[in-house]
Design a protein around this motif. Structure first.
Motif, PDB file in Angstrom:
ATOM      1  N   ASP A  68       0.574  -1.133  -0.202  1.00  0.00           N
ATOM      2  CA  ASP A  68       0.142   0.074  -0.388  1.00  0.00           C
ATOM      3  C   ASP A  68       1.014   0.987  -0.094  1.00  0.00           C
ATOM      4  N   THR A  69       1.201   2.022  -1.202  1.00  0.00           N
ATOM      5  CA  THR A  69       1.366   2.941  -1.168  1.00  0.00           C
ATOM      6  C   THR A  69       1.466   3.882  -0.677  1.00  0.00           C
ATOM      7  N   SER A  70       0.156   4.333  -0.176  1.00  0.00           N
ATOM      8  CA  SER A  70      -0.502   5.384   1.124  1.00  0.00           C
ATOM      9  C   SER A  70       0.813   5.354   2.007  1.00  0.00           C
ATOM     10  N   ARG A  73       3.764   6.362   2.018  1.00  0.00           N
ATOM     11  CA  ARG A  73       3.701   8.388   1.875  1.00  0.00           C
ATOM     12  C   ARG A  73       3.498   8.880   4.142  1.00  0.00           C
ATOM     13  N   ALA A  99       6.860   0.707  -7.081  1.00  0.00           N
ATOM     14  CA  ALA A  99       6.095   1.703  -6.679  1.00  0.00           C
ATOM     15  C   ALA A  99       6.309   2.418  -5.324  1.00  0.00           C
ATOM     16  N   THR A 103       6.938   6.399  -5.575  1.00  0.00           N
ATOM     17  CA  THR A 103       6.195   7.068  -4.230  1.00  0.00           C
ATOM     18  C   THR A 103       7.091   7.808  -3.520  1.00  0.00           C
ATOM     19  N   ALA A 306       3.724  -0.747   5.134  1.00  0.00           N
ATOM     20  CA  ALA A 306       3.274  -1.406   4.296  1.00  0.00           C
ATOM     21  C   ALA A 306       3.174  -1.929   3.493  1.00  0.00           C
ATOM     22  N   VAL A 418      -0.465  -3.920  -6.012  1.00  0.00           N
ATOM     23  CA  VAL A 418       0.325  -2.859  -5.344  1.00  0.00           C
ATOM     24  C   VAL A 418      -1.261  -1.961  -5.257  1.00  0.00           C
ATOM     25  N   SER A 420      -3.258   1.360  -3.573  1.00  0.00           N
ATOM     26  CA  SER A 420      -2.839   3.128  -2.654  1.00  0.00           C
ATOM     27  C   SER A 420      -3.945   3.829  -2.312  1.00  0.00           C
ATOM     28  N   GLY A 421      -3.831   3.069  -0.613  1.00  0.00           N
ATOM     29  CA  GLY A 421      -5.085   2.945   0.008  1.00  0.00           C
ATOM     30  C   GLY A 421      -6.337   2.351   0.175  1.00  0.00           C
TER      31      GLY A 421
END
Ligand code: PLP
Length: 423
Positions: A68-70, A73, A99, A103, A306, A418, A420-421
């Motif tokens: 999870d790339t969020s 971050r 990814a 990011t 992540a 992958v 993202s959020g």
């Protein structure tokens, strides 16, 4: 971090106050307070539902790592909030995934690399390498030349031989001298293999002057998974004092102090809040009274939360010491962090994430899929009664997991999906 604040790490919507000063961390808690495991379970249950983890496993199968790339971050934001004056060089080795690289690059952070492969990954993902730090203190001449050719202009050194290799490069490079501050209490003592003593470092600065190599400053790593602020404070104090002394002795000016990585993650135990560590770090830097650019090389802290691992029970057996479940991932796969890092990720039955845990549990051993007896993920843990095909979930599986998996016994690498959020 208090045990309560683990849920903050896993789920930023939960905010509970920290009580530790990061100096001496106590595991005692009021009788009514939930355990660390329970806090992690509750946060993981919310997260699993928010990202639709069961549906992802139905679609992609098991074993599965959900990246999870969020969360990458969020961790970078946290570091920037707590240490706003520091420049971040993500330690690529922790999770060298395209990814993650994209990011991190998009947030404006830079990278720390130690090999050709890591440099190639950054290039493939469009990273401008001029801000990248090459930290491996022992390299071949061609590694160094090629890194320079790719745009890297800052190298870490800890010995005269390496310095003489760097001296062969054009003079638009500079170096950081890596200092050794042993920390046997860290999960992984990164001064056990690399780093100069202060006396050796002083001699290296003299060598650098003779070679015409610019020394920008000093670096250290207090050890990965460092769970108190004292090693950071000690290393900052000693480094800044050394910088003052060598400036006076050699009549030059350093301008960089690189604090490395080491920020901890609460796997099976709570660890101090980043805020508590950062307060000590900021104070130690201020007391040093210098005006250096501060660099960080965090790896684990940026990526551990992540990735979430889902595994499946392949088969079970009763052994002399009780019930064993054999999973489709293990120490030669995603749980390589148990082997190489000495950490112990928590493992939950997927059913614990959808229903309130009840008393119907049994004490089991969880083993990985290879024929090797070392391949045991956890012993003596209480889980609901499980059978063939039942799913298990481990959070905080993003750092030093898939990257250190070996493929032993012909096992396929665990697939990384992958997202993202939340959905
Ligand atoms: C030179 C260097 N920098 C940074 C890191 C990242 O450390 P951590 O993952 O503990 O933040 C490592 C880890 O091995 C390292 O060797």
């Amino acid at each position: 971090m208090t045990t309560a604040s683990v849920s903050t790490l896993l789920d930023p919507s939960v905010h509970e106050s920290a009580e530790t000063d990061g100096r001496s961390f106590t595991t005692s808690r009021a009788r009514s307070e939930p355990s660390h495991r329970e806090l992690v379970r509750a946060a993981l249950a919310r997260y699993s539902s928010a990202i639709g983890l069961p549906a992802l496993v139905r679609r992609h199968g098991s074993p599965l790592l959900v990246l999870d790339t969020s969360r990458v971050r969020e961790q970078l934001d946290l570091l920037r909030r707590e240490l706003p004056d520091a420049r971040i060089h993500f330690a690529t080795k922790a999770l060298p995934h395209p990814a993650v690289i994209r990011t991190i690059a998009a947030t404006g952070a830079s990278f720390e690399v130690a090999s050709r492969g890591e440099i190639a990954l950054l290039r493939e993902n469009g990273v401008d390498l001029s801000g990248t730090l090459h930290t491996h203190p022992i390299r071949t001449r061609s590694d160094i030349g090629d890194a320079y050719g790719c745009g890297i202009r800052r190298f870490v050194v800890d010995n005269p031989g390496e310095l003489s290799k760097i001296a062969e490069l054009p003079h638009d490079v500079d170096v950081l001298v890596r200092l050794s501050f042993p920390n046997p209490d860290a999960g992984c003592d990164l001064s056990a293999k690399f780093g100069a003593t202060e006396r050796q470092a002083a001699a290296l600065v003299g060598d650098a002057i003779r070679h015409g190599v610019r020394v920008a400053g000093f670096s250290f790593h207090v050890g990965s998974q460092t769970t108190s602020v004292a090693p950071f404070e000690h290393a900052i104090q000693r480094s800044t004092r050394l910088m003052d002394e060598l400036e006076a002795r050699f009549g030059l000016r350093f301008h960089v102090i690189d604090l490395g990585g080491g920020f901890p993650i609460g796997y099976d135990e709570a660890v101090p809040e980043l805020a508590a560590l950062a307060t000590g770090i900021r104070t130690a830097i201020a007391v040093g009274g210098r005006n250096d650019t501060v660099l960080l090389e965090p790896g684990r802290f940026v990526t551990a939360t992540a990735m979430t691992l889902v595994t499946r029970v392949v088969g079970s057996s009763d052994r002399v010491d009780g019930r064993w479940h054999y999973l489709d991932d293990g120490l030669y796969g995603s749980y390589s962090n148990v082997l190489t890092e000495g950490v112990h990720p928590l493992v939950f039955a997927a059913s614990e994430l959808t229903t309130t845990p009840d008393a119907a549990s049994e004490r089991v051993t969880l083993a990985g899929p290879t024929c090797d007896s070392v391949d045991v993920i956890a012993r003596g843990i209480d889980l609901p009664v499980l059978g063939e095909g039942d799913l298990l979930v481990s959070p905080m599986m993003g750092a030093y997991t898939s990257v250190t998996a070996s493929g032993f016994n012909g096992l396929e690498p665990t697939r990384i999906h992958v997202i993202s959020g939340t959905r």
